[in-house]
Design a protein around this motif. Structure first.
Motif, mmCIF file in Angstrom:
data_model
loop_
_atom_site.group_PDB
_atom_site.id
_atom_site.type_symbol
_atom_site.label_atom_id
_atom_site.label_comp_id
_atom_site.label_asym_id
_atom_site.label_seq_id
_atom_site.Cartn_x
_atom_site.Cartn_y
_atom_site.Cartn_z
ATOM 1 N N ARG A 139 28.601 62.135 31.693
ATOM 2 C CA ARG A 139 28.791 61.986 30.502
ATOM 3 C C ARG A 139 27.836 60.754 29.567
ATOM 4 N NH1 ARG A 139 33.997 60.260 31.347
ATOM 5 N NH2 ARG A 139 35.020 58.746 29.631
ATOM 6 N N TYR B 279 43.473 63.241 39.888
ATOM 7 C CA TYR B 279 42.146 63.720 39.025
ATOM 8 C C TYR B 279 41.284 63.278 40.276
ATOM 9 C CZ TYR B 279 44.838 64.396 34.617
ATOM 10 O OH TYR B 279 45.722 64.680 33.573
ATOM 11 N N ASP C 113 35.811 72.981 42.814
ATOM 12 C CA ASP C 113 36.001 73.388 41.334
ATOM 13 C C ASP C 113 36.791 72.919 40.415
ATOM 14 O OD1 ASP C 113 35.133 75.276 39.448
ATOM 15 O OD2 ASP C 113 36.336 77.040 40.308
ATOM 16 N N GLN D 229 36.668 67.710 34.889
ATOM 17 C CA GLN D 229 35.040 67.736 34.713
ATOM 18 C C GLN D 229 34.507 66.942 33.505
ATOM 19 O OE1 GLN D 229 32.660 71.318 34.844
ATOM 20 N NE2 GLN D 229 34.409 72.287 36.246
ATOM 21 N N SER D 230 35.450 66.917 32.340
ATOM 22 C CA SER D 230 35.173 66.163 31.096
ATOM 23 C C SER D 230 35.271 64.784 31.594
ATOM 24 C CB SER D 230 36.097 66.519 30.138
ATOM 25 O OG SER D 230 37.219 66.107 30.064
ATOM 26 N N SER E 8 39.041 71.309 37.291
ATOM 27 C CA SER E 8 39.358 71.803 36.127
ATOM 28 C C SER E 8 38.306 71.379 35.045
ATOM 29 C CB SER E 8 40.838 71.620 35.686
ATOM 30 O OG SER E 8 40.759 70.158 35.326
ATOM 31 N N PRO E 9 38.210 72.132 33.827
ATOM 32 C CA PRO E 9 37.357 71.581 32.895
ATOM 33 C C PRO E 9 37.820 70.091 32.424
ATOM 34 C CG PRO E 9 37.926 74.020 32.555
ATOM 35 C CD PRO E 9 38.684 73.361 33.593
ATOM 36 N N TYR E 10 39.120 69.810 32.329
ATOM 37 C CA TYR E 10 39.551 68.641 31.847
ATOM 38 C C TYR E 10 38.901 67.446 32.994
ATOM 39 C CZ TYR E 10 42.063 64.523 30.898
ATOM 40 O OH TYR E 10 42.602 63.292 30.610
ATOM 41 N N ASP F 261 47.035 67.012 27.732
ATOM 42 C CA ASP F 261 46.397 66.691 29.056
ATOM 43 C C ASP F 261 47.055 65.206 29.238
ATOM 44 O OD1 ASP F 261 45.029 68.885 29.737
ATOM 45 O OD2 ASP F 261 43.662 68.225 28.345
ATOM 46 N N GLU G 247 40.836 65.548 42.866
ATOM 47 C CA GLU G 247 40.535 67.210 42.170
ATOM 48 C C GLU G 247 38.890 67.040 41.899
ATOM 49 O OE1 GLU G 247 42.872 68.532 38.895
ATOM 50 O OE2 GLU G 247 41.157 69.947 38.378
ATOM 51 N N SER G 248 38.337 65.717 41.589
ATOM 52 C CA SER G 248 37.014 65.760 41.275
ATOM 53 C C SER G 248 36.341 65.824 42.228
ATOM 54 C CB SER G 248 36.938 64.249 40.245
ATOM 55 O OG SER G 248 36.906 63.474 41.587
ATOM 56 N N SER H 241 33.951 63.131 33.976
ATOM 57 C CA SER H 241 32.889 62.532 34.976
ATOM 58 C C SER H 241 32.073 61.746 34.238
ATOM 59 C CB SER H 241 32.127 63.930 35.082
ATOM 60 O OG SER H 241 30.891 63.507 35.775
#
Ligand SMILES: Cc1cc2nc3c(=O)[nH]c(=O)nc-3n(C[C@H](O)[C@H](O)[C@H](O)COP(=O)(O)OP(=O)(O)OC[C@H]3O[C@@H](n4cnc5c(N)ncnc54)[C@H](O)[C@@H]3O)c2cc1C
Length: 403
Positions: free
Chosen positions: A376, A356, A364, A370-371, A366-368, A61, A359-360, A373
């Motif tokens: 956390r 990113y 929807d 979202q990680s 991507s999981p990456y 990534d 995209e955020s 965010s």
């Protein structure tokens, strides 16, 4: 120079990140975007950066992020007319131990899976590309032909000018002092030039990002950690087309700055600030640290310990305790989006990071993405002292061996 006005979207901070986000929003057709900046474009952390752009990373990534940035740097001038002063010199990563050489094999495999070209060089090939090196101690050398460096101020100015051409307004010399939130929704900003209404705030405030988040009552562990490098006086044999060097066993990076040597590193005992109470202030050069860099460099560059320092660059790049970006909407407050915690990767990673951020904000991600965010760390899942210790550890281990 514009004064801030009511705007649909307001980016706070005109460093590499804020300006990259501004350009991406404008290119995606967003209207009514303004950037508010306390000083001027690229005057803070970004203006101090070394401008190294390295794509060989320890995860696919991160490698793809760096590749996306290089892709943009290579076409930015053609597309916008503004040069980022990008030099695709290639880079050589040098191993001095067997463990490090094994790590390079793993990194080369990650590069392959990301579609990035790399190649191991023999010592003779290293000498061809970088005649000033003493290759005696070298155990492996990994070459990446598409790496290089740029001038961070030029890149950021290019983003800003191109964004302005597409309608983004810049308000320099204006400080955001408060964020108005009602019923969990951002309504406006208080600034040194008056109050404005805005529906969306993007926090690209670099080492001040935790302070800006605190204005909406949210604690985020975005920790400023000191970093510095020196530029020597002009030195025989050094020229701008030499490749960038990374010598992780010595915790050092090196490149030519015109005919001088630029050398920085990741010292073993980092200094951090507590963003709740320590102002992010200008710092004096730490000569013990800088002399240590030059002495260590002597291992592969004969004469390095005798270099004469012409200038020292330094600042407080922002780190997260887990070494990852903090990107995306803050849960529970509609209209407040983070673009921060670059972990000393915010110039080279700026273009990818802006993607990113975009995209955020889509339904929807991507999981990456979202990680990344800020969720956390919320609500207050961390301890500030522990967060600082971990952020310093990320810094100190920047070139540590990865398994
Ligand atoms: C010595 C050094 C060397 C480095 N080398 C590299 C390198 O080779 N490659 C690399 O990729 N990265 C490097 N970095 C890291 C890089 O500089 C940062 O990751 C990057 O500049 C972060 O950009 P930014 O836009 O987030 O922050 P900044 O450039 O700090 O921009 C944030 C802006 O927000 C503004 N601001 C803050 N609060 C407010 C407010 N309340 N109201 C209005 N404006 C506000 C500030 O004035 C500032 O201009 C280096 C850093 C240092 C210090």
């Amino acid at each position: 120079m514009s004064k801030p006005t009511d705007a649909a979207t307001t980016i706070v901070g005109a460093g590499a990140v804020g300006c990259a986000v501004a350009l991406h929003l404008a290119r995606a057709g967003w209207k009514d975007v303004q950037v508010i900046e306390s000083h001027d474009v690229a005057e803070a952390t970004t203006g101090q950066a070394a401008g190294l752009v390295g794509q060989v990373r320890s995860t696919v990534d991160r490698t793809r992020l760096a590749m996306a940035s290089v892709n943009l740097f290579s076409r930015l001038e053609k597309e916008t007319g503004y040069p980022p002063d990008w030099r695709q010199t290639g880079s050589i990563r040098i191993a001095l131990t067997a463990d490090r050489a094994a790590e390079f094999e793993r990194m080369a495999a990650i590069a392959r899976s990301a579609g990035l070209e790399t190649e191991f060089l023999s010592n003779a090939q290293v000498t061809d590309r970088f005649p000033l090196l003493d290759t005696t101690a070298i155990r492996a050398a990994l070459w990446c032909p598409t790496d290089g460096y740029l001038q961070p101020h030029s890149l950021t100015t290019a983003y800003a000018r191109a964004a302005r051409d597409l309608g983004v307004t810049f308000c320099p010399h204006t400080t955001v002092t408060g964020v108005d939130v009602r019923d969990g929704v951002v309504e406006g900003l208080r600034t040194s030039a008056g109050d404005i209404r805005t529906d969306l705030v993007i926090n690209a405030a670099g080492p001040w990002a935790a302070g800006l988040a605190a204005m909406i009552g949210v604690d985020l562990p975005i920790i400023p950690v000191r970093h510095e490098y020196f530029v020597s006086t002009p030195t025989p044999g050094w020229s701008p087309d030499l490749p960038v060097l990374r010598i992780p066993d010595l915790h050092l990076y090196v490149r030519a700055e015109l005919r001088s040597v630029l050398c920085g590193g990741w010292e073993a005992r980092a200094l951090s600030r507590d963003p709740r109470r320590d102002p992010v202030v200008p710092i004096e050069p730490d000569w013990d640290v800088l002399t240590g860099f030059a002495t260590d460099l002597e291992t592969v560059v004969p004469g390095a310990s005798q270099l004469r320092v012409a200038e020292v660059f330094r600042g407080w790049p922002a780190f997260a305790p887990d070494g990852r970006f903090v990107v995306g909407p803050v849960p529970g407050v509609r209209g407040f989006v983070m673009a921060a915690a670059c972990n000393a990767h915010g110039v080279s990673g700026s273009a990818g990071l802006a993607e990113y951020v975009m995209e955020s904000m889509r339904p929807d991600p991507s999981p990456y993405v979202q990680s990344l965010s800020p969720a956390r760390f919320l609500p207050n899942t961390f301890d500030w002292t522990d967060a600082q210790t971990k952020a310093r550890a990320v810094y100190e281990n920047y070139y540590a061996l990865t398994s």
